[in-house]
Design an enzyme around this catalytic site. Sequence first.
Site, PDB file in Angstrom:
ATOM      1  N   GLU A  15       0.973  -1.559   0.143  1.00 57.21           N
ATOM      2  CA  GLU A  15      -0.394   0.050   0.130  1.00 57.21           C
ATOM      3  C   GLU A  15       1.093   1.097  -0.062  1.00 57.21           C
ATOM      4  OE1 GLU A  15      -1.834  -1.332   3.426  1.00 57.21           O
ATOM      5  OE2 GLU A  15      -3.987  -1.429   2.917  1.00 57.21           O
TER       6      GLU A  15
ATOM      7  N   CYS B  78     -10.395   0.354   7.968  1.00 54.94           N
ATOM      8  CA  CYS B  78     -10.196   1.461   8.405  1.00 54.94           C
ATOM      9  C   CYS B  78     -10.590   2.811   7.883  1.00 54.94           C
ATOM     10  CB  CYS B  78      -8.252   1.239   7.442  1.00 54.94           C
ATOM     11  SG  CYS B  78      -8.115   0.985   6.219  1.00 54.94           S
TER      12      CYS B  78
END
Lengths: 613, 613
Positions: free
Chosen positions: B287, B371
Amino acid sequence: RLRPVSLARVRLSDDFWRPRRRINREATLPAQYARLEQTGRLDNFRRAAGKIDAPFSGVYFNDSDVYKWLEAASWTLCTDRDPDLERMVEAAIDEIEAAQRPDGYLNTYFALERASERWTDLTHKHELYCAGHLIQAAVSHHRATGGDHLLRVARRFADHICDTFGPEEEGKRPGTDGHEEIEMALVELYRDTGDRRYLDQARYFLDVRGRGLLGGREYHQDHRPFREMDRMVGHAVRAVYLNAGAADLYAETGDPTLLAALERLWHDMTTRRMYVSGGIGSRYEDEAFGEDYELPNDRAYAETCAAIGSVMWNWRMLSISGDARYADILEHVLFNAVLPGLSLDGQSYFYQNPLSDGGSHRRSPWFGVACCPPNVARLLASLPGYFYGVCEDEIRVHLYAEGDAEIPLEGRTVGLRQRTRYPWDGSIEIEVAGEGEFGLALRVPAWCQDGSARIEVNGETFHGEAVSGDYARIRRPWRPGDRVRLTLPMTVRPVESHPYVAENAGRVALMRGPLLYCLEQADNPGLDLRDVVVPIDGPFSAEYRPDSLGGIVALRTPAEVARPDEGWEGRLYREARPRTGEPRRPTAGVTAVPYYAWANREPGRMLVWLRAR
Amino acid sequence: RLRPVSLARVRLSDDFWRPRRRINREATLPAQYARLEQTGRLDNFRRAAGKIDAPFSGVYFNDSDVYKWLEAASWTLCTDRDPDLERMVEAAIDEIEAAQRPDGYLNTYFALERASERWTDLTHKHELYCAGHLIQAAVSHHRATGGDHLLRVARRFADHICDTFGPEEEGKRPGTDGHEEIEMALVELYRDTGDRRYLDQARYFLDVRGRGLLGGREYHQDHRPFREMDRMVGHAVRAVYLNAGAADLYAETGDPTLLAALERLWHDMTTRRMYVSGGIGSRYEDEAFGEDYELPNDRAYAETCAAIGSVMWNWRMLSISGDARYADILEHVLFNAVLPGLSLDGQSYFYQNPLSDGGSHRRSPWFGVACCPPNVARLLASLPGYFYGVCEDEIRVHLYAEGDAEIPLEGRTVGLRQRTRYPWDGSIEIEVAGEGEFGLALRVPAWCQDGSARIEVNGETFHGEAVSGDYARIRRPWRPGDRVRLTLPMTVRPVESHPYVAENAGRVALMRGPLLYCLEQADNPGLDLRDVVVPIDGPFSAEYRPDSLGGIVALRTPAEVARPDEGWEGRLYREARPRTGEPRRPTAGVTAVPYYAWANREPGRMLVWLRAR
């Protein structure tokens, strides 16, 4: 269907492959054996045999590297005497045999304290994959040396596997391999031993894919039954190994549903999911194929092992069909996707093969996951076996390089001698030492423009068909000393990619003969390669440089240098304005070198896809 | 340095943000609370408190989602009464408090049988990250509602952390957080409580980065000390959270070495590593940020949370510098990188935000790693707080939307009323309810061409500077009812990217005002969007469509349709030939919609970067 011509009957005496195969024998294989020792891979066998008391070392599939090295060494012993190598082979086989369990099972990770975990995680733990490489190594060793020491070990394990896995109604355990390999291996074991049980077991492993035994993911090619597949998906090495195994099954069973799936998958791969290098696997995540036309250059994964798997698959497609398009891809992948994986000195390797790099991607002498190094070694070792095929009374010449072959053809032997400087030069002379009528079929590569390849027989123009992407088939009564000359055009070809490959829009890659070229910083000092704009219509010149990169033909062309204008200082985006007039740009001569040779000098930028005008 | 204007003093009554914030309150937050229950996140607290006997559920950082939801709900209660939401907040706080250990420690994963593993894996296990979100939620709850129930819990934990981590010579344990967040949180706790210990602790956590405590990887921003960083690397969310924390530290300490690093990093991100959407993070693997100009469109990661982190960082840079370029990026990221993360109905979310898609990338109602959903919610809830700032006797207007504000300014309160249909229309009228001399500074967005923004004060042309990318500063003696009108040009802007972004060569993205546009299949039936070639010089028309996608301005332009020619059938590469003459191509009108609104209709292709001529 083509019969292969054993590498024992083919001798390469050329300046391209011969030095590479010598380095493979003299430098690569001994260095790899030393790594197998240093990294505990051989100790793992000693440990499983109870010879030493030490923890298991490395990754759970490390046995496979020993097997792949053994396969490479075996093929090498088939073509070259090497007593040192022979001793290493015998020593490794002894260690392997000693580690085998009485029931035939053999895997050093699942030994001793982990023995109870055998076969409990086929999806992730590579037991059948390692078994496949053992079997493959054993068959190769048997074929190459005649020895059946390792073959007996492999058969015991194969028998154990056949007893263990199968339909529940036969009292067996349903299951298949999370990493394909054993399919090919079992078909080869069937060919070598004649025992049909192995063929049936290979078919079982293929047939139960896509039924959720592995969790149903594309990653493992378990998302649907093989015969329903139409896209190349998931882990690239796994995918091509599976297809190679399916092609082997087709070769032995003639099951047309297998062939149909194989042809669909091949079409999908070659028209939507393959780099211009022939490399496959677009994504770092999962080492996987991407979507159609998803072919990022910097972040190409293009694993060396996947390219080798593609060679293996294409070889089998060529064998079952005789269709030259498979040989075209095979040769292309060999030169441009496998070879870049190895340094010129044979001592370091690429795992990923990007088509563009800023200078940070460098070969490594070894990896924690060391699949690629012995894979390259076994391909180079077995390379002569890819040159020829025989179909009834016709000899097919797939690949070109200076050398000789003794080809068995309907009870007699036909000698062929190739004289050529291919891939640097397009002239290939083949002297035929044989008598009587038979066919000689020469592959005319697909990269030749139609009609541009010329053929002469004993100095006279051949008037049969010589279509590019097919074999030119010369059938005549031959006499010893007959000579055929094939002349391939070695013009420089700027190649463009399908408009849906977004990253390559407005760009070309340069090719000459079978070779892909790239720009490297080392040849173009002071230039930012990203600024280079090459002319589509040339001129391009080609120049042999014997002292550069082991001897190469380099390309030269005058290019424009289009630096980002001042308005880009400190900006990443700006309002676009219509262009007015042609920009005046400085020009510079640029030099391109074969892509396989990149990253063998000081680190610097490399670029395959060049801006073009 | 700017002082913020509390969201309690800002009321948005516009048609863009107000409905989104209502959906956030009425639909998103209750649905998220239900998910917190369904997925066992609240049960984890009950379990740690000994109220229920059940295994820990989910991922080890799941506590943080409860805290982020609490932050979102708290800010919501600050601007809107909602008794149901209030009850949920109180219930959640009770559960949290009951789970706290007597020593102040609080983490439901490291409760009970895992209590002995506390603080043993800061690199991977997110304990300090969760602590940071607890503290942030507590400060927000205190500021928003005045209640100190959660704040007392958070302080106890913060004290425990301060007692635990620090230099060895102080008898403490050296360590820092594998996922940044606690730096911001501790500075906020310092601001809220005045206790300098928290500020010192935040500085400690920042200062020990880059010394190998986390293993030294770029992924964790541990490759070098913060003050020596000059490139945005590693996990994108972590990186911007770290920078936001460092900016908070600079705000409270004035340490110039922090500011120098922050400016270098901001320059690096915005000029080399940011999507045209404002999204960041180019790679699925890790990521993470990629190399310079590595900005793949299909495979953009551009995590919604990373965009939110960028808003947070830019907000802090704006506050410490007063420089409008940070407000430009903040607004741009908000509209074009955060908002796409949320569906129009407020019920599903993107984790990754590609800039090109074949139709398979769709929002999801929740994630295993969840998240993004509460992160979007807390940003929308706190949005009014981003509109204004005050510097001495000057009011800065950062963002535009219909609404009112009561701004404290040197002992008095100045009322501002914005009347505008921004972002659809460029006319913004601000009525000033205040008396006496002070400054009113209106942000002129960087996307305006210089000189194109016009300002009138009470109908008369303002002759001061109105430079784009800066604030136009109007200083005068004000009287109640004074009106300022800012008119921004809402022309359609084709934007190009730096020539080193290979994938975007020859392409433009369309923008209008602050909004990025894209083509979606739904508006352009029968067209393959990859074939569309738009004219750089238009004409483009803009048309308000109240019934489409919640009300949008759509763009129209006549485009060429350049289908791949027949020679591409079944091929991925071919020899390039010089173009002769201009191709004759059919044309078609195409419609573009704001990028934030994509994937809210039937699945289909989407494209931001369009081929251009």
